[in-house]
Scaffold this active site. Structure first.
Site, PDB file in Angstrom:
ATOM      1  N   PHE A 124       0.878  -1.164   0.000  1.00  0.00           N
ATOM      2  CA  PHE A 124       0.000   0.000   0.000  1.00  0.00           C
ATOM      3  C   PHE A 124       0.923   1.223   0.000  1.00  0.00           C
ATOM      4  O   PHE A 124       1.934   1.242   0.706  1.00  0.00           O
ATOM      5  CB  PHE A 124      -0.898  -0.009   1.243  1.00  0.00           C
ATOM      6  CG  PHE A 124      -1.875   1.120   1.240  1.00  0.00           C
ATOM      7  CD1 PHE A 124      -2.966   1.104   0.391  1.00  0.00           C
ATOM      8  CD2 PHE A 124      -1.698   2.224   2.053  1.00  0.00           C
ATOM      9  CE1 PHE A 124      -3.869   2.160   0.356  1.00  0.00           C
ATOM     10  CE2 PHE A 124      -2.589   3.286   2.027  1.00  0.00           C
ATOM     11  CZ  PHE A 124      -3.680   3.253   1.178  1.00  0.00           C
ATOM     12  N   ASP A 195       2.703  -5.059   8.668  1.00  0.00           N
ATOM     13  CA  ASP A 195       1.518  -4.221   8.542  1.00  0.00           C
ATOM     14  C   ASP A 195       0.326  -5.174   8.407  1.00  0.00           C
ATOM     15  O   ASP A 195       0.238  -5.944   7.446  1.00  0.00           O
ATOM     16  CB  ASP A 195       1.641  -3.321   7.300  1.00  0.00           C
ATOM     17  CG  ASP A 195       0.433  -2.410   7.108  1.00  0.00           C
ATOM     18  OD1 ASP A 195      -0.668  -2.783   7.554  1.00  0.00           O
ATOM     19  OD2 ASP A 195       0.588  -1.338   6.489  1.00  0.00           O
ATOM     20  N   TYR A 220      -9.932   0.841  11.337  1.00  0.00           N
ATOM     21  CA  TYR A 220     -11.213   1.156  10.675  1.00  0.00           C
ATOM     22  C   TYR A 220     -11.662   0.151   9.615  1.00  0.00           C
ATOM     23  O   TYR A 220     -12.718   0.309   9.040  1.00  0.00           O
ATOM     24  CB  TYR A 220     -11.167   2.555  10.049  1.00  0.00           C
ATOM     25  CG  TYR A 220      -9.928   2.860   9.225  1.00  0.00           C
ATOM     26  CD1 TYR A 220      -9.793   2.355   7.943  1.00  0.00           C
ATOM     27  CD2 TYR A 220      -8.905   3.644   9.746  1.00  0.00           C
ATOM     28  CE1 TYR A 220      -8.661   2.623   7.192  1.00  0.00           C
ATOM     29  CE2 TYR A 220      -7.770   3.922   9.007  1.00  0.00           C
ATOM     30  CZ  TYR A 220      -7.653   3.406   7.730  1.00  0.00           C
ATOM     31  OH  TYR A 220      -6.526   3.671   6.999  1.00  0.00           O
ATOM     32  N   LYS A 221     -10.855  -0.881   9.347  1.00  0.00           N
ATOM     33  CA  LYS A 221     -11.278  -1.852   8.323  1.00  0.00           C
ATOM     34  C   LYS A 221     -12.067  -2.979   9.007  1.00  0.00           C
ATOM     35  O   LYS A 221     -13.193  -2.755   9.433  1.00  0.00           O
ATOM     36  CB  LYS A 221     -10.067  -2.379   7.558  1.00  0.00           C
ATOM     37  CG  LYS A 221      -9.291  -1.293   6.797  1.00  0.00           C
ATOM     38  CD  LYS A 221      -8.149  -1.927   6.033  1.00  0.00           C
ATOM     39  CE  LYS A 221      -7.179  -0.905   5.470  1.00  0.00           C
ATOM     40  NZ  LYS A 221      -7.762  -0.041   4.444  1.00  0.00           N
ATOM     41  N   ARG A 369     -12.527  -4.319  -6.189  1.00  0.00           N
ATOM     42  CA  ARG A 369     -12.108  -5.104  -5.021  1.00  0.00           C
ATOM     43  C   ARG A 369     -13.277  -5.289  -4.050  1.00  0.00           C
ATOM     44  O   ARG A 369     -13.990  -4.326  -3.756  1.00  0.00           O
ATOM     45  CB  ARG A 369     -10.956  -4.363  -4.329  1.00  0.00           C
ATOM     46  CG  ARG A 369     -10.332  -5.112  -3.191  1.00  0.00           C
ATOM     47  CD  ARG A 369      -9.285  -4.266  -2.491  1.00  0.00           C
ATOM     48  NE  ARG A 369      -9.878  -3.233  -1.663  1.00  0.00           N
ATOM     49  CZ  ARG A 369      -9.226  -2.541  -0.732  1.00  0.00           C
ATOM     50  NH1 ARG A 369      -7.939  -2.756  -0.551  1.00  0.00           N
ATOM     51  NH2 ARG A 369      -9.834  -1.630  -0.017  1.00  0.00           N
TER      52      ARG A 369
END
Ligand SMILES: Cc1ncc(COP(=O)(O)O)c(C=O)c1O
Length: 410
Positions: A124, A195, A220-221, A369
């Site tokens: 990312f 990560d 937050y995911k 996605r």
């Protein structure tokens, strides 16, 4: 495979009841929990109490009386079982980018005679950007590992200080073998920083079992902590007393309220803190994590694989006629909790699905996605989503003008 088959899978799903722990909009198929998880029940009440009583009535005393001061540790303790982390090794605060910065510098300081950081080109972007920033700050060199083409040993030697790696790749969902990669990194005497943004809450993570050194991830995911939720940081027990992070603010001091002139790190993982805890966001994450109460993460992983397998089967079957193929690692051990479709009009495809109340997201340049969050996604959601995908392609909805205009956040 008919819709009734998917309904049958939901009827025997041991995690089916967990969906009631979320306040999901009616009729929405939400396959974007890997960008922003939905609202868990209990969060709104917690915020109401926090703002309406703790802040409004009790003001500054709430730091002691309502547990504000201990929130990073309270939330860290809730995360530890989800991460396979030892007690007292996880705390929360800052964004993932800032946690990465702090732990990458700390990792490099554990190996002061070495000059190289190893990472992957498919990161990312924030990971690569922060690694570049830290490398320039500390005079390190970045060495890129093409994990799909070569084993880690190809890029590891005794000049590598830290390997900073994403456990699950954000685009195609490839998952590393955490234990094997950690072992390879340790064989050359380097430390590993994981990560876990696309792992925490969706796949089995075993930081202690892997022997990991450091880790970060966002709230937050799949952890459903709300937009901009604080991130988490992990330090292995063997490093807790020596780890030296660079943002030495007062909240990470041994005695913040002694207001001493000189910095002394707190004992334990609290030393990762920098400034005042963002209480509202941290309390939201705290309440959100109650959705995982009593949940066995191994069962979550089993359901995640069953969902992606169903998705893969249906997508191959129904979408192939339109030249659209699913992109997901076929090997379960290398699969995260998501599936992508590759097509040139991926942006318009995602917009057309959103218009049908099926939410996924677009990733440059040509990926649609879809995340599957096992706590609230049903087998029937996957079935219905693929039916909508086929309908979009059949009617060319992904090419309609209203679906191809780009918004600021894609
Ligand atoms: C792997 C990974 N790391 C980090 C981030 C985000 O970092 P931050 O919380 O600082 O925005 C994301 C966001 O999607 C991500 O996928």
């Amino acid at each position: 495979m008919e819709r009734t088959d998917a309904e049958a899978l939901d009827r025997t799903d041991p995690l089916a009841h967990l969906r009631d722990r979320f306040d999901l909009p009616d009729g929405l198929i939400y396959l974007d929990g890997n960008s922003l998880g939905p609202l868990p029940r209990g969060v709104a009440e917690r915020v109401g109490r926090l703002v309406g009583t703790e802040w409004r009535d009790d003001l500054i005393t709430s730091w002691n009386t309502h547990g504000w001061y201990d929130l990073p540790a309270t939330v860290g303790a809730k995360l530890e079982p989800l991460l396979g982390a030892e007690p007292g090794t996880v705390t929360v605060g800052d964004s993932t980018s800032v946690q990465l910065f702090k732990l990458l510098v700390a990792g490099a300081r554990l190996r002061p005679d070495r000059r190289v950081v190893v990472t992957e080109p498919g990161n990312f972007p924030t990971d690569s950007y922060v690694i570049d920033g830290v490398a320039r700050l500390l005079g390190l060199t970045v060495r890129w590992w093409s994990s799909d083409a070569e084993p880690p040993a190809a890029v590891l030697d005794d000049d590598v200080a830290v390997a900073s790696l994403c456990h699950v790749d954000y685009r195609l969902g490839r998952m590393h073998d955490g234990a094997a990669v950690t072992r390879a990194v340790h064989e050359t005497g380097a430390v590993v920083l994981w990560d876990l943004c696309h792992s925490a809450g969706a796949v089995a993570v075993d930081l202690a079992g892997w022997g990991a050194d450091l880790a970060v991830g966002c709230g937050y995911k799949y952890l459903n902590g709300g937009p901009g939720a604080p991130a988490f940081g992990y330090v292995a027990p063997r490093w807790l007393d020596v780890v030296d992070q660079p943002i030495t603010g007062w909240f990470g001091h041994a005695k913040p309220f002694a207001l001493e002139r000189d910095y002394r790190p707190a004992d334990g993982v609290r030393r990762l803190l920098s400034g005042t805890t963002p209480v509202i966001g941290t309390a939201v994450l705290d309440a959100a994590l109650d959705a995982f109460d009593g949940v066995d993460i191994a069962a979550v992983r089993r359901k995640s694989l069953a969902l992606t397998e169903l998705f893969l089967t249906l997508a191959s079957d129904r979408l192939g006629a339109y030249g659209v193929e699913p992109e997901v690692p076929r090997d379960h051990a290398a699969r995260g909790s998501q599936l992508c479709l590759r097509l040139p009009e991926a942006y318009g495809f995602v917009q057309a699905l959103i218009a049908r109340r099926v939410v996924g997201d677009f990733r440059e340049p040509d990926l649609a996605r879809f995340g599957v969050a096992p706590l609230y996604i049903r087998f029937v959601d996957v079935y219905d989503a693929v039916e909508h995908m086929a309908a979009v392609l059949a009617a060319d909805e992904h090419r309609r003008p209203e679906n191809v205009t780009r918004a600021a956040v894609t």
